[in-house]
Design an enzyme around this catalytic site. Sequence first.
Site, PDB file in Angstrom:
ATOM      1  N   CYS A   1      55.835  57.787  17.396  1.00  0.00           N
ATOM      2  CA  CYS A   1      54.411  57.889  17.040  1.00  0.00           C
ATOM      3  C   CYS A   1      53.542  57.661  18.275  1.00  0.00           C
ATOM      4  O   CYS A   1      52.537  58.353  18.484  1.00  0.00           O
ATOM      5  CB  CYS A   1      54.056  56.858  15.973  1.00  0.00           C
TER       6      CYS A   1
ATOM      7  N   ASP B   1      46.518  30.891  51.218  1.00  0.00           N
ATOM      8  CA  ASP B   1      45.448  30.678  52.181  1.00  0.00           C
ATOM      9  C   ASP B   1      45.166  29.175  52.207  1.00  0.00           C
ATOM     10  O   ASP B   1      45.205  28.517  51.165  1.00  0.00           O
ATOM     11  CB  ASP B   1      44.197  31.446  51.751  1.00  0.00           C
TER      12      ASP B   1
ATOM     13  N   ASP C   1      41.076  32.967  47.367  1.00  0.00           N
ATOM     14  CA  ASP C   1      39.894  32.760  46.534  1.00  0.00           C
ATOM     15  C   ASP C   1      39.384  34.039  45.894  1.00  0.00           C
ATOM     16  O   ASP C   1      38.436  34.021  45.130  1.00  0.00           O
ATOM     17  CB  ASP C   1      38.775  32.082  47.328  1.00  0.00           C
TER      18      ASP C   1
ATOM     19  N   ASP D   1      39.621  36.696  50.734  1.00  0.00           N
ATOM     20  CA  ASP D   1      40.993  37.143  50.941  1.00  0.00           C
ATOM     21  C   ASP D   1      41.277  38.471  50.244  1.00  0.00           C
ATOM     22  O   ASP D   1      42.436  38.815  50.016  1.00  0.00           O
ATOM     23  CB  ASP D   1      41.967  36.078  50.418  1.00  0.00           C
TER      24      ASP D   1
END
Length: 792
Positions: free
Chosen positions: A25, A450, A660, A664
């Site tokens: 389906c 980071d 963040d 970044d």
Amino acid sequence: MTTASPPPSVERLRFGVRGMTCASCVRRVERALSSVEGVATASVNLATEQATVDAPAGVDVEALRAAVDRAGYDLRLPDAGEDEDAARDSLEAERARESVDLARRAAISLVIAAGLMAWMVIHTYGTTWFGWHWMHDVPFRLANGLQFVAALPVVTWAAWPIMHAAWKVGRHGSSDMNTLIAVGTLTAFVYSAVVTFAPGVVAAGGIGLSVYYDTSAAIIGFVLLGRWLEARAKGQTSEAIRALLALRPQTARVLEGGQEFEIPARAVQPGDLVVVRANEQLPVDGEVVDGASAVDESMLTGESLPVSKGPGDAVFGATMNTSGLLRVRATAVGADSALARIVRLVEEAQTSKAPVQALADRVAAVFVPVVFAIATATFVGWWAFGPEPSLTLGILNAVTVLIIACPCALGLATPTAVMVGLGRAARAGVLVRDAQALEEARRIDTVVFDKTGTITEGRPTVRRIDVLPDSPVDEATLLRLVASAERGSEHPYAGAVVAEAERRTLDLDWPLTFRSAPGLGIEAGVAVDAVTRTVLVGNAELLRASGVDGTTEAGAHLDRLVEEAMREGATAIRVAVDGRPAGMIAVADQLRAGAVEAIAHLRAAGVQVVMLTGDGAVTAHAVAAEVGIDRVEADVRPEGKSDVVRALQAEGRVVAMVGDGINDAPALAAADVGIAVGGGTDVALETAAVTLMRADLGAVARAIQVSRATMRVMRQNLVWAFGYNVVLIPVAAGAGYLLFEGILDGAAVPGVLRPVFGARGFLNPIVAAAAMAFSSVSVMTNSLRLRRVRID
């Protein structure tokens, strides 16, 4: 990498789709939607019964509905003026009604089937067991006629949803799971009706006069029971969405003209002033205008401690005001609120497809036609070469093949696991953008963090200020010059310097001139006491490039101070005034709570951890040693972060980048899985593959754990779905008879197996129906185990 959002010229539409029962389906609806002019992509999810369509703005939705209708299914368009919440509530109410209807039809069917089977047992063994000789005096046509009357409402009324769905698909030359069931049950019922009302025709062909009304009724009953159980399980898989929606407050207290009015929360408009008393939920997102309180945001971010709020602070709907009175200016309401965005993100993720689903989709595309071919071959084979009554055996075995085949399990194997897995991740404070990211996270073997704002709090402070003996300025003036030069900068180190100057109540001025050297620092002209001084603030390369001699005794002294600060884990900012080395400001950031434990968990799971920073090597290694990271990439400029990620990928690693979500962004995009740290309200929510709803690095390990658990369940589901059909379809076709009569040289069927295989080794169609119902329910139940998976 994750599924990309549609380009700006294309909008993403989501619709409910009703009437789907199996993977076939899904393929049919996707093809129907893709056939509409302008549709870029169409994806359909069986578990959520949702279709996601990428198409140009203003696409003809009626054309979409008509295309799906021609395929035999219903595309649900929202009513005029109906918002997302109302449409969702309407669909949930419809599903609840259907569930009740399925339960009623299943119960009546099974009761009638039980009665018919009881009659068959009593009629066959009544004389032997109870001495009821009168049983054989009941006229043949009367007994069969009564069974016909009893089974008729099952095949017509109870089975109506199945028959109607099969007709809708069949009239367009297609077939699906409903077709298999309809053809199988109607074959048994019609054959029995011919035996009942035209026994002479059957007898003339030398065929036995057995009837199979009980088989037809039991098949319908078990199929409906399975669908009811499946509907209940589907409801449980969407528990995460319902839990989020349950957080919505229903009313708001609006302040207008000095009076308070209580109105529905959805009626609040941006700019309205809302009053929130202690122990009340905030009805909207907004900004505190007046009052102070602690707000419990755990239901949104998972953070257990209440957050202090005062004038100017942002607050979010569905969070709890725990103490004081707040007056809040509404900024986002309804679909624009943080909660609505999170719900939308989870819903979109749950409707996405995992790459592993592609195999099931390819099989589903040919599954039903192949099953019909096998059933036809089974009928012809047993009729032509089987023992007597060969025609009856051919019909029964073909019916059993049609009934036992289960494309439904194939269609549910991965979507249900994805739904529950994403819901479990959300409960753990992790928002996963789509199923592809969820699947990819399982393979992560390297996590890149980071440093600033991720491993550390991102709120650095000045630790020390050192002024050289022959500096042209004293300590206070040096700090004043640097803070004035950095004034207005958004860099966290600049903020730390300005905050220190303000703490010392120094007078700051705006720089007269300003030049930024990305990755190096700044040069500014600052007037202090009517004297304009040239200030250099940055690293050694900036000072050298600006002509500051670093080979003098002052330069060597400055180098020693910088090295000392870096060994302490601080970042040293060199300062030169009027072309001469003046001193250094050491800035350091606090480690984020739980960072050490989070990194230890990752390493224990076999994941390599890498720290990425623009700081010098000495500072970077000092911080890395403190948190337990042994691989460091230091002196990396913002534009070079993505190069580090690609270098790790070139080593054959599957890389997750944790940052963040803004500074970044290139590295997050380059990584196999980008993970943004922040709140559920951050812009990263819209861009990252994975978003941590609170700044908890432990959630990175939890995201990987959820992914691995989900993929494990997906594989189990797929193995079961494929294995079930591969093993049981041959059994339904008569492999049991060939085993006992051929390989075992006419051995009798063991007594314990006779309820399943009868006396000759042929699988009972009623058992086949029960197995088919169990197959799809077992996949759902296995997926639901993810709700209880332990995440450390």
